[in-house]
Design a protein around this motif. Structure first.
Motif, PDB file in Angstrom:
ATOM      1  N   PRO A 135     -48.523 -15.848  22.203  1.00 28.36           N
ATOM      2  CA  PRO A 135     -49.112 -16.709  23.232  1.00 28.36           C
ATOM      3  C   PRO A 135     -49.459 -18.115  22.757  1.00 28.36           C
ATOM      4  CG  PRO A 135     -50.770 -15.208  22.381  1.00 28.36           C
ATOM      5  CD  PRO A 135     -49.479 -14.811  21.743  1.00 28.36           C
ATOM      6  N   THR A 136     -49.607 -18.349  21.418  1.00 25.81           N
ATOM      7  CA  THR A 136     -49.808 -19.736  20.984  1.00 25.81           C
ATOM      8  C   THR A 136     -48.427 -20.344  20.767  1.00 25.81           C
ATOM      9  OG1 THR A 136     -49.892 -19.159  18.650  1.00 25.81           O
ATOM     10  CG2 THR A 136     -51.981 -19.124  19.852  1.00 25.81           C
ATOM     11  N   HIS A 137     -48.342 -21.650  20.981  1.00 23.89           N
ATOM     12  CA  HIS A 137     -47.042 -22.301  20.957  1.00 23.89           C
ATOM     13  C   HIS A 137     -46.980 -23.434  19.941  1.00 23.89           C
ATOM     14  CE1 HIS A 137     -45.515 -20.175  24.480  1.00 23.89           C
ATOM     15  NE2 HIS A 137     -46.721 -20.311  25.005  1.00 23.89           N
ATOM     16  N   GLU A 142     -49.578 -24.740  27.861  1.00 22.44           N
ATOM     17  CA  GLU A 142     -50.494 -23.664  28.182  1.00 22.44           C
ATOM     18  C   GLU A 142     -50.010 -22.368  27.528  1.00 22.44           C
ATOM     19  OE1 GLU A 142     -52.209 -23.974  32.435  1.00 22.44           O
ATOM     20  OE2 GLU A 142     -50.248 -24.891  32.554  1.00 22.44           O
ATOM     21  N   SER A 143     -50.914 -21.400  27.444  1.00 25.45           N
ATOM     22  CA  SER A 143     -50.598 -20.188  26.709  1.00 25.45           C
ATOM     23  C   SER A 143     -49.937 -19.131  27.584  1.00 25.45           C
ATOM     24  CB  SER A 143     -51.881 -19.614  26.100  1.00 25.45           C
ATOM     25  OG  SER A 143     -52.338 -20.482  25.095  1.00 25.45           O
ATOM     26  N   GLN A 164     -52.748 -14.797  29.995  1.00 24.70           N
ATOM     27  CA  GLN A 164     -53.455 -15.026  28.731  1.00 24.70           C
ATOM     28  C   GLN A 164     -54.653 -15.942  28.976  1.00 24.70           C
ATOM     29  OE1 GLN A 164     -52.205 -13.373  26.109  1.00 24.70           O
ATOM     30  NE2 GLN A 164     -50.416 -12.720  27.292  1.00 24.70           N
TER      31      GLN A 164
ATOM     32  N   ARG B  11     -52.951 -28.560  14.942  1.00 23.98           N
ATOM     33  CA  ARG B  11     -52.367 -27.458  15.698  1.00 23.98           C
ATOM     34  C   ARG B  11     -53.207 -27.300  16.969  1.00 23.98           C
ATOM     35  NH1 ARG B  11     -48.162 -23.549  16.457  1.00 23.98           N
ATOM     36  NH2 ARG B  11     -49.123 -21.635  17.188  1.00 23.98           N
ATOM     37  N   VAL B  13     -54.211 -25.212  20.398  1.00 22.28           N
ATOM     38  CA  VAL B  13     -54.163 -23.916  21.084  1.00 22.28           C
ATOM     39  C   VAL B  13     -54.928 -24.040  22.405  1.00 22.28           C
ATOM     40  CG1 VAL B  13     -54.744 -21.459  21.019  1.00 22.28           C
ATOM     41  CG2 VAL B  13     -54.021 -22.605  18.931  1.00 22.28           C
ATOM     42  N   ASP B  14     -54.278 -23.592  23.473  1.00 19.42           N
ATOM     43  CA  ASP B  14     -54.913 -23.541  24.792  1.00 19.42           C
ATOM     44  C   ASP B  14     -55.497 -22.146  24.981  1.00 19.42           C
ATOM     45  OD1 ASP B  14     -55.462 -23.286  27.538  1.00 19.42           O
ATOM     46  OD2 ASP B  14     -53.353 -22.913  28.000  1.00 19.42           O
ATOM     47  N   GLU B  22     -54.230 -30.526  28.449  1.00 25.10           N
ATOM     48  CA  GLU B  22     -52.881 -30.538  27.874  1.00 25.10           C
ATOM     49  C   GLU B  22     -52.123 -31.799  28.290  1.00 25.10           C
ATOM     50  OE1 GLU B  22     -54.351 -27.786  28.921  1.00 25.10           O
ATOM     51  OE2 GLU B  22     -54.429 -26.997  26.898  1.00 25.10           O
ATOM     52  N   SER B  59     -60.450 -17.723  26.823  1.00 31.30           N
ATOM     53  CA  SER B  59     -60.214 -16.520  27.618  1.00 31.30           C
ATOM     54  C   SER B  59     -60.106 -15.343  26.661  1.00 31.30           C
ATOM     55  CB  SER B  59     -58.920 -16.689  28.406  1.00 31.30           C
ATOM     56  OG  SER B  59     -57.865 -17.036  27.528  1.00 31.30           O
ATOM     57  N   PRO B  61     -58.006 -12.759  26.257  1.00 35.18           N
ATOM     58  CA  PRO B  61     -56.746 -12.460  25.557  1.00 35.18           C
ATOM     59  C   PRO B  61     -56.426 -13.474  24.449  1.00 35.18           C
ATOM     60  CG  PRO B  61     -56.448 -12.292  27.927  1.00 35.18           C
ATOM     61  CD  PRO B  61     -57.803 -12.902  27.712  1.00 35.18           C
ATOM     62  N   MET B  62     -56.983 -14.696  24.542  1.00 40.74           N
ATOM     63  CA  MET B  62     -56.682 -15.719  23.539  1.00 40.74           C
ATOM     64  C   MET B  62     -57.668 -15.719  22.376  1.00 40.74           C
ATOM     65  SD  MET B  62     -53.877 -17.001  24.388  1.00 40.74           S
ATOM     66  CE  MET B  62     -53.823 -18.246  23.111  1.00 40.74           C
TER      67      MET B  62
END
Lengths: 481, 140
Positions: A135-137, A142-143, A164, B11, B13-14, B22, B59, B61-62
């Protein structure tokens, strides 16, 4: 088919109605709301949930596959006969019996000590490679989590694991007062924020019986179309980036930046957050907005010539990531994605909001990346023209602006409202009880388009996924909520 | 560790953002702000990063992926909370699905979303200020 719930919904689909929402409630009821695109009338079908089960529509109407999985996750009602009842929002970290929309949790759950990944659907066999992305890019996006099954460079299957970014927005909205809802609805999604805000305003105004006047309406059109320009410029910048056409990418970002700086100057926000409320809209001197439209035209025209005249770029987009009109209809596809495949639906043609401005849907027929690119180009120009028309009318308005109407405290009832966001048909189903939210359901166009994307990718080279993905340019936040 | 004064590799991360942050982070790469000219850049792997920049209220899941990205960044390293949600003061703070932002951020850039010009200035200021104190350890 002898079940009335299935029969009535299938009959509406066969009569070419657009599905607005399928929602469940805590009192064991499901409701489907359809829109007749000829008359603009809504039709509702309901069914009772009996012993936690209801008949699944998915075998007949695959477009509701995700809606039913979501209802299963957040209410615990089981769609009987659903062919793929894997969790959609639920993860292995959710506690047992955690049904957030059914139980109205007052506190955050105690998450299980487990990985959040749900099982993926993959193809098995000799020579098949499974490629997981996210899920990270690697970039700024967005994930989302994508599982590709590949044979050499060819995609055999794409299993998209979204959610996610699931925040629990619908649950959070329950019990909120009218004043508190606006800031949250604004931030469901930055790309479609004005559309979300307008839906909320239309819902309260409809429930309170308030009729927005001409000035308020025209000011909202300025905002809705200004948002479409921001969003389409963003997508038009990203598509060339998908094939390394950096000049077109950077120049489009520069036009977008100029447009957003203009919006910041006029409205005080680069994405137009908090500009529409029930009975109210942010308004500017139409003269200033007209000046901004003219200024943008000077850089837009050379950019359009650049991208349309570049044969390599156009060859690269043609025939890639095709969705046919039949698939769009079957999956209930919306917005640019649908119109690029020849489905002539644009909610603006039905909205009383646009009355006599009469926007005409922009259509292409090939359903490929090139068609989606072309639809956006034409829609930017159409939006700029709509802004000009609305601004001209505002300039000619001799009556003073409508006074700020405040909704009464005791607003009650249930309503389904929609607008055409930059991504397509954006629907809110709102139930209020004496000024507080009882239930708030958000069905963004991208929710319908994600399964369509997963369907369009197989048969293409995996290296084309970024290009196809950017041509759909689906927001995650609208879908994940 | 004075290299931080000249270059900060990030790096992103969303974790539950609305995509406003973003889009503004993408604007930083555009000609209007061109953040590479002052030594800032996005990197595709946490192994190449000096900093984690987080958007969104985290969130559920993240939550683990964010921890893993942080663990994979070699020390010395910095945490940057970008936007009100990551800063723990966004409108979704009370939603069941979120953890409430990035704890122990070394730099907090407020805004909903932060305006890119101001964000670029804060990143540049922080690059100067961070340099003498790069003492975070791996996993810290």
């Amino acid at each position: 088919m002898d079940n009335p719930w299935i029969r009535q919904n299938v009959a509406l689909k066969e009569a070419h109605a657009e599905l607005l929402t399928v929602t469940a409630t805590r009192n064991h009821r499901l409701q489907a709301t359809w829109l007749d695109p000829a008359s603009g009338r809504q039709e509702q079908v309901t069914v009772d949930v009996s012993q936690e089960h209801f008949p699944s529509l998915t075998p007949m109407l695959p477009e509701v596959a995700w809606d039913e999985r979501e209802i299963h996750d957040v209410f615990g009602y089981v769609p009987e006969g659903h062919p793929d009842l894997r969790p959609l929002l639920r993860t292995p970290r959710w506690p047992d019996n955690f049904r957030p929309l059914r139980d109205q949790p007052r506190a955050r759950p105690t998450w299980r000590d487990a990985e959040p990944d749900n099982p993926a659907l993959t193809v098995e066999g000799d020579g098949i490679t499974i490629m997981k992305v996210g899920p990270t890019h690697a970039g700024v996006i967005e994930s989302g989590h994508f599982v590709f099954s590949l044979m050499g460079e060819n995609v055999l299957n794409l299993d998209a694991h979204l959610f996610q970014n699931h925040r629990g927005v619908e649950s959070l909205l329950e019990g909120q007062t009218i004043d508190a809802v606006g800031a949250m609805v604004t931030r469901i999604c930055a790309a479609d924020t004005v559309s979300h805000q307008t839906n909320w305003a239309l819902a309260v105004e409809a429930l309170a019986g308030y009729d927005a006047g001409a000035t308020l309406t025209l000011d909202r059109i300025l905002l809705l179309e200004s948002e479409r320009v921001v969003s389409h410029l963003n997508d038009l910048a990203q598509i060339p980036a998908g094939v390394g056409f950096q000049v077109a990418h950077q120049q489009a970002l520069a036009i977008k930046e100029d447009w957003q700086r203009g919006l910041q100057r006029l409205y005080g926000h680069r994405f137009l957050f908090d500009t529409v409320r029930p009975g109210w809209v942010a308004s500017v001197d139409p003269e200033n907005l007209l000046r901004l439209v003219h200024a943008i035209g000077r850089s837009w025209t050379p950019w359009r010539r650049l991208v349309e005249g570049h044969h390599g770029f156009n060859d690269r987009m043609a025939g890639v990531g095709v969705t046919t009109r039949a698939e769009v209809v079957r999956f209930g596809g919306q917005g640019v994605v649908a119109r690029a495949a020849g489905k002539a639906f644009d909610a603006r043609t039905l909205l009383p909001l646009y009355q006599d401005l009469r926007p005409v849907p922009v259509l292409e027929s090939d359903g490929d990346v090139r068609a989606r690119f072309a639809v956006r180009i034409h829609e930017v120009e159409a939006s700029l023209r709509l802004i000009e028309q609305a601004a001209e009318r505002l300039r000619r308005q001799t009556t003073p602006r409508d006074a700020h109407w405040r909704p009464p405290d005791e607003v009650s009832g249930q309503v389904v409202v929609y607008t055409e966001s930059p991504h397509g048909l954006n629907v809110h189903e709102v139930a209020m009880d004496r000024g507080r939210v009882l239930r708030y359901h958000i069905r963004a166009a991208t929710y319908r388009n994600w399964p369509l994307l997963a369907h369009a990718v197989p048969g293409n080279a995996v290296a084309d996924f970024p290009l196809i993905n950017k041509s759909f340019e689906l927001c995650y936040s609208c879908t994940d909520r | 560790m004075s290299h931080i004064r000249h270059s900060l590799q990030i790096r992103h991360v969303d974790a539950g953002s609305c995509n406003g942050c973003e889009q503004e982070l993408t604007a930083l790469t555009s000609a209007a702000y061109d953040f590479q000219r002052v030594g800032l850049d996005w990197v595709a792997s946490p192994r190449h990063a000096d900093a984690l920049l987080l958007t969104g209220p985290v969130s559920d899941p993240m939550a683990r992926p964010v921890e893993r990205v942080w663990a994979a960044i070699p020390a010395p390293k910095w945490r940057i909370a970008f936007g009100d949600c990551a800063a723990g003061c966004g409108v979704f703070q009370a939603a069941y699905g979120i953890h409430g932002g990035l704890p122990e951020a070394d730099l907090v850039i407020r805004g909903c979303p932060p305006e890119p010009g101001a964000a670029l200035q804060q990143l540049r200021d922080a690059m100067q200020a961070m340099a003498p104190h790069p003492d975070h350890t791996v996993g810290g």
